[in-house]
Design a protein around this motif. Structure first.
Motif, PDB file in Angstrom:
ATOM      1  N   GLY A   1      20.115 -23.243 110.439  1.00 54.43           N
ATOM      2  CA  GLY A   1      19.498 -22.596 111.583  1.00 54.43           C
ATOM      3  C   GLY A   1      18.016 -22.920 111.694  1.00 54.43           C
ATOM      4  O   GLY A   1      17.545 -23.964 111.235  1.00 54.43           O
ATOM      5  N   LEU A   2      17.274 -22.005 112.303  1.00 55.25           N
ATOM      6  CA  LEU A   2      15.824 -22.163 112.478  1.00 55.25           C
ATOM      7  C   LEU A   2      15.133 -21.452 111.315  1.00 55.25           C
ATOM      8  O   LEU A   2      15.177 -20.221 111.209  1.00 55.25           O
ATOM      9  N   VAL A   3      14.504 -22.241 110.438  1.00 55.92           N
ATOM     10  CA  VAL A   3      13.976 -21.700 109.185  1.00 55.92           C
ATOM     11  C   VAL A   3      12.612 -22.314 108.889  1.00 55.92           C
ATOM     12  O   VAL A   3      12.204 -23.307 109.501  1.00 55.92           O
ATOM     13  N   HIS A   4      11.906 -21.722 107.924  1.00 54.94           N
ATOM     14  CA  HIS A   4      10.656 -22.334 107.467  1.00 54.94           C
ATOM     15  C   HIS A   4      10.958 -23.733 106.931  1.00 54.94           C
ATOM     16  O   HIS A   4      12.020 -23.990 106.338  1.00 54.94           O
ATOM     17  N   LEU A   5      10.016 -24.637 107.135  1.00 56.25           N
ATOM     18  CA  LEU A   5      10.257 -26.066 106.907  1.00 56.25           C
ATOM     19  C   LEU A   5      10.921 -26.395 105.569  1.00 56.25           C
ATOM     20  O   LEU A   5      11.900 -27.164 105.539  1.00 56.25           O
ATOM     21  N   PRO A   6      10.457 -25.875 104.438  1.00 56.19           N
ATOM     22  CA  PRO A   6      11.076 -26.265 103.171  1.00 56.19           C
ATOM     23  C   PRO A   6      12.522 -25.796 103.025  1.00 56.19           C
ATOM     24  O   PRO A   6      13.249 -26.303 102.153  1.00 56.19           O
ATOM     25  N   LEU A   7      12.938 -24.834 103.853  1.00 52.23           N
ATOM     26  CA  LEU A   7      14.288 -24.276 103.743  1.00 52.23           C
ATOM     27  C   LEU A   7      15.331 -25.077 104.507  1.00 52.23           C
ATOM     28  O   LEU A   7      16.528 -24.795 104.374  1.00 52.23           O
ATOM     29  N   TRP A   8      14.882 -26.070 105.298  1.00 48.94           N
ATOM     30  CA  TRP A   8      15.848 -26.828 106.089  1.00 48.94           C
ATOM     31  C   TRP A   8      16.435 -27.958 105.245  1.00 48.94           C
ATOM     32  O   TRP A   8      15.817 -28.987 105.034  1.00 48.94           O
ATOM     33  N   ARG A   9      17.645 -27.712 104.719  1.00 50.40           N
ATOM     34  CA  ARG A   9      18.408 -28.703 103.947  1.00 50.40           C
ATOM     35  C   ARG A   9      17.561 -29.435 102.901  1.00 50.40           C
ATOM     36  O   ARG A   9      17.474 -30.669 102.910  1.00 50.40           O
ATOM     37  N   PRO A  10      16.958 -28.702 101.964  1.00 50.27           N
ATOM     38  CA  PRO A  10      16.142 -29.365 100.933  1.00 50.27           C
ATOM     39  C   PRO A  10      16.990 -30.279 100.070  1.00 50.27           C
ATOM     40  O   PRO A  10      18.169 -30.020  99.823  1.00 50.27           O
ATOM     41  N   ASP A  11      16.374 -31.371  99.626  1.00 47.68           N
ATOM     42  CA  ASP A  11      17.081 -32.302  98.746  1.00 47.68           C
ATOM     43  C   ASP A  11      17.361 -31.673  97.388  1.00 47.68           C
ATOM     44  O   ASP A  11      18.353 -31.989  96.735  1.00 47.68           O
ATOM     45  N   ASN A  12      16.481 -30.774  96.982  1.00 47.94           N
ATOM     46  CA  ASN A  12      16.589 -30.139  95.674  1.00 47.94           C
ATOM     47  C   ASN A  12      16.100 -28.703  95.808  1.00 47.94           C
ATOM     48  O   ASN A  12      15.081 -28.463  96.474  1.00 47.94           O
ATOM     49  N   PRO A  13      16.781 -27.729  95.222  1.00 51.38           N
ATOM     50  CA  PRO A  13      16.316 -26.336  95.324  1.00 51.38           C
ATOM     51  C   PRO A  13      14.872 -26.150  94.882  1.00 51.38           C
ATOM     52  O   PRO A  13      14.160 -25.279  95.399  1.00 51.38           O
ATOM     53  N   ASP A  14      14.417 -26.985  93.947  1.00 51.15           N
ATOM     54  CA  ASP A  14      13.041 -26.870  93.473  1.00 51.15           C
ATOM     55  C   ASP A  14      12.025 -27.242  94.548  1.00 51.15           C
ATOM     56  O   ASP A  14      10.838 -26.893  94.443  1.00 51.15           O
ATOM     57  N   ASP A  15      12.478 -27.981  95.584  1.00 54.20           N
ATOM     58  CA  ASP A  15      11.570 -28.398  96.649  1.00 54.20           C
ATOM     59  C   ASP A  15      11.157 -27.234  97.546  1.00 54.20           C
ATOM     60  O   ASP A  15      10.188 -27.351  98.301  1.00 54.20           O
ATOM     61  N   ILE A  16      11.878 -26.139  97.487  1.00 49.63           N
ATOM     62  CA  ILE A  16      11.590 -25.002  98.364  1.00 49.63           C
ATOM     63  C   ILE A  16      10.282 -24.323  97.980  1.00 49.63           C
ATOM     64  O   ILE A  16       9.514 -23.889  98.842  1.00 49.63           O
ATOM     65  N   GLY A  17       9.998 -24.262  96.700  1.00 54.29           N
ATOM     66  CA  GLY A  17       8.802 -23.587  96.245  1.00 54.29           C
ATOM     67  C   GLY A  17       8.987 -22.071  96.241  1.00 54.29           C
ATOM     68  O   GLY A  17      10.053 -21.551  96.560  1.00 54.29           O
ATOM     69  N   THR A  18       7.923 -21.376  95.911  1.00 52.41           N
ATOM     70  CA  THR A  18       8.005 -19.923  95.796  1.00 52.41           C
ATOM     71  C   THR A  18       7.672 -19.200  97.093  1.00 52.41           C
ATOM     72  O   THR A  18       7.996 -18.024  97.249  1.00 52.41           O
TER      73      THR A  18
END
Length: 268
Positions: A236-253
């Motif tokens: 859906g419409l989400v904050h940029l790091p949450l859109w299909r990240p390559d790795n969960p660690d890419d999302i950040g805190t």
């Protein structure tokens, strides 16, 4: 200063270019010291600006990979800036060598640099036009040459709509683009937001625009209206790091610190 091949005659190398500043922030090589000096000044006002721009660029790459895997082979990238590191055609053609890309930007500096960089690629074109005039974009001969509107098209509006004032009818502009493409096409948008941003960031963000035009910070609900009538793909419409990240660690805190939302929708 020796003028590199990607900086055509007529481009002033003694004045900073907003497009080259963006190129610097996302790790590109098409910038000069005068641009880097301005970038450092902007960073003094908004310490997270580089991270935000990189988050937008990272989403672009993930988005293009997703779209190629979904069967799209033609892209209309509006508000493209300089096609710097990890650009649309490199990512798309890396997965599908037949992919075609038209870059559109109103900034003459970005257009001139882009044409110099892409001069030898017959599957790309560069058009100087404004997002607020979608009919001009759609009628351009280079768009007609490379983009078959009867086949699925990916319309990319990444980091551009927040430069369009309400008086220029951004909803109408996007609606015209949505209506121009057929079923199976996709619309991708990233947009700066006021949601959850501290007051000092909201003020400083006005200084960090790619042009002198004030950034129009809009809420998630306002941004969602650009997709009206289309089906948002997960998540859906989400904050940029949450859109299909390559790795969960890419999302950040704190993904909300990207200061922008992103989403992709399909025309059914």
């Amino acid at each position: 200063m020796t003028r590199p091949s990607w900086a055509p005659e007529g481009i002033d190398l003694d004045r900073p270019s907003a497009s080259r500043v963006y190129d610097y922030f996302v790790g590109g090589m098409h910038n000069f010291e005068i641009d880097r000096q301005l970038a450092r000044q902007i960073e003094a006002f908004t310490p997270n600006i580089a991270e935000t721009m990189r988050a937008n660029r990272d989403l672009l790459r993930r988005c293009v990979r997703f779209l190629v895997d979904a069967g799209v082979s033609q892209f209309l990238d509006i508000g493209s800036g300089i096609p710097t590191v990890g650009n649309v055609h490199e990512v798309a053609q890396g997965r599908d060598p037949s992919a075609r890309v038209v870059y559109v930007d109103i900034d003459p500096v970005a257009v001139a640099h882009s044409r110099a960089i892409l001069d030898d690629d017959p599957r790309t074109a560069v058009v100087q036009a404004d997002i607020s005039q979608p009919d001009v974009i759609l009628a351009d001969p280079q768009v007609a040459k490379l983009i078959d509107m009867d086949q699925p098209v990916a319309v990319l509006l990444l980091g551009v709509l927040h430069f369009v004032a309400d008086t220029a009818d951004p909803l109408g502009c996007v609606a015209a683009l949505r209506d121009s493409v057929g079923r199976g096409s996709f619309l991708a948008i990233t947009h700066a937001t006021s949601d959850g941003q501290p007051s000092e960031v909201l003020e400083a963000q006005k200084l960090s625009g790619r042009t002198s035009t004030e950034i129009m910070l809009r809420s998630k609900d306002e941004i969602a209206t650009y997709f009206d009538g289309w089906s948002l793909v997960e998540p859906g419409l989400v904050h940029l790091p949450l859109w299909r990240p390559d790795n969960p660690d890419d999302i950040g805190t704190a993904p909300e610190e990207s200061g922008a939302y992103g989403g992709v929708a399909r025309k059914i």
